[in-house]
Design a protein around this motif. Structure first.
Motif, short mmCIF file in Angstrom:
data_model
loop_
_atom_site.label_atom_id
_atom_site.label_comp_id
_atom_site.label_asym_id
_atom_site.label_seq_id
_atom_site.Cartn_x
_atom_site.Cartn_y
_atom_site.Cartn_z
N GLN A 4 26.92 -73.85 -86.99
CA GLN A 4 25.89 -72.83 -87.02
C GLN A 4 25.39 -72.63 -88.45
O GLN A 4 26.18 -72.66 -89.39
CB GLN A 4 26.43 -71.52 -86.47
N GLY A 5 24.08 -72.45 -88.59
CA GLY A 5 23.51 -72.22 -89.90
C GLY A 5 22.00 -72.16 -89.84
O GLY A 5 21.41 -72.10 -88.75
N LYS A 6 21.39 -72.19 -90.99
CA LYS A 6 19.95 -72.07 -91.14
C LYS A 6 19.35 -73.45 -91.41
O LYS A 6 19.87 -74.22 -92.22
CB LYS A 6 19.65 -71.13 -92.30
N VAL A 7 18.22 -73.75 -90.78
CA VAL A 7 17.54 -75.03 -90.98
C VAL A 7 16.87 -75.00 -92.36
O VAL A 7 16.07 -74.11 -92.65
CB VAL A 7 16.48 -75.28 -89.89
N ILE A 8 17.20 -75.98 -93.20
CA ILE A 8 16.58 -76.04 -94.53
C ILE A 8 15.61 -77.21 -94.66
O ILE A 8 14.82 -77.24 -95.59
CB ILE A 8 17.63 -76.09 -95.65
N ILE A 31 21.01 -78.55 -91.65
CA ILE A 31 21.46 -77.17 -91.47
C ILE A 31 22.37 -76.80 -92.64
O ILE A 31 23.21 -77.60 -93.07
CB ILE A 31 22.29 -77.04 -90.16
N GLU A 32 22.20 -75.58 -93.15
CA GLU A 32 23.07 -75.07 -94.20
C GLU A 32 23.80 -73.84 -93.64
O GLU A 32 23.17 -72.94 -93.10
CB GLU A 32 22.26 -74.68 -95.43
N THR A 33 25.13 -73.82 -93.80
CA THR A 33 25.91 -72.68 -93.31
C THR A 33 25.61 -71.44 -94.14
O THR A 33 25.15 -71.53 -95.28
CB THR A 33 27.42 -72.96 -93.35
N LEU A 34 25.87 -70.28 -93.55
CA LEU A 34 25.59 -69.01 -94.22
C LEU A 34 26.89 -68.40 -94.74
O LEU A 34 27.23 -67.27 -94.46
CB LEU A 34 24.89 -68.06 -93.24
N TYR A 37 30.19 -70.21 -99.88
CA TYR A 37 30.00 -71.55 -100.42
C TYR A 37 29.39 -72.40 -99.31
O TYR A 37 30.10 -73.05 -98.55
CB TYR A 37 31.33 -72.14 -100.90
N PRO A 38 28.05 -72.40 -99.20
CA PRO A 38 27.37 -73.07 -98.09
C PRO A 38 27.65 -74.57 -98.04
O PRO A 38 27.80 -75.22 -99.06
CB PRO A 38 25.89 -72.82 -98.36
N LYS A 39 27.74 -75.06 -96.82
CA LYS A 39 27.88 -76.50 -96.58
C LYS A 39 26.63 -76.96 -95.83
O LYS A 39 26.03 -76.20 -95.08
CB LYS A 39 29.13 -76.77 -95.74
N ASP A 59 13.89 -72.58 -91.52
CA ASP A 59 14.27 -71.16 -91.60
C ASP A 59 14.81 -70.58 -90.29
O ASP A 59 15.18 -69.42 -90.26
CB ASP A 59 13.13 -70.28 -92.13
N GLN A 60 14.87 -71.37 -89.21
CA GLN A 60 15.51 -70.88 -87.99
C GLN A 60 17.02 -70.87 -88.19
O GLN A 60 17.57 -71.74 -88.86
CB GLN A 60 15.22 -71.81 -86.80
N GLU A 61 17.70 -69.89 -87.59
CA GLU A 61 19.15 -69.93 -87.55
C GLU A 61 19.53 -70.50 -86.19
O GLU A 61 19.10 -70.01 -85.15
CB GLU A 61 19.75 -68.54 -87.74
N LEU A 62 20.31 -71.59 -86.21
CA LEU A 62 20.64 -72.32 -85.00
C LEU A 62 22.14 -72.49 -84.81
O LEU A 62 22.89 -72.50 -85.77
CB LEU A 62 20.01 -73.73 -85.04
#
Length: 119
Positions: A4-8, A31-34, A37-39, A59-62
């Motif tokens: 889960q995270g945000k689309v970058i 996707i970057e985790t929220l 320390y984002p992955k 910018d969607q959270e998926l």
């Protein structure tokens, strides 16, 4: 597995024809985790219908359900994160999906569409 995270980033569509003559389409997205320390992870959607249904946007959270696969090419191994279910976090389940805009091929692809990778 789930992630889960945000689309970058949403990369351009890739398409081609298999050895058996069937056409295919894929789209990669990052996707970057929220977390503190984002992955980051790059996922691939395979198939025009799945791409259109998912309609991934920056910018969607998926929440992504995916499988991991590895392929060997020229003595090197490459991992693939194959998304098979994409859910918008906090969105109603009955949300209608819109069609994915058509994007141009990447500028670093070779003119004949062959990048010398078997996948």
């Amino acid at each position: 597995m789930e992630y889960q995270g945000k689309v970058i980033a949403v990369l351009p569509l890739k398409s081609g024809t298999s050895k058996s003559g069937k056409e295919w389409t894929t789209q990669d997205f990052v996707i970057e985790t929220l977390e503190q320390y984002p992955k980051r992870a790059c996922f691939v959607l395979f198939g025009k219908e799945r791409i259109e249904q998912s309609n991934v946007q920056v910018d969607q959270e998926l929440k992504i359900s995916f499988d991991i696969d590895a392929k060997e090419w020229n003595g090197k191994w490459f991992n693939s994160l194959n998304a098979w279910k994409v859910e918008v976090v906090g969105a109603p389940i009955s949300q209608p999906s819109s069609t994915l805009p058509v994007t141009s091929p990447s500028s670093n692809a070779s003119p004949d569409g062959n990048d010398d990778l078997p996948f």
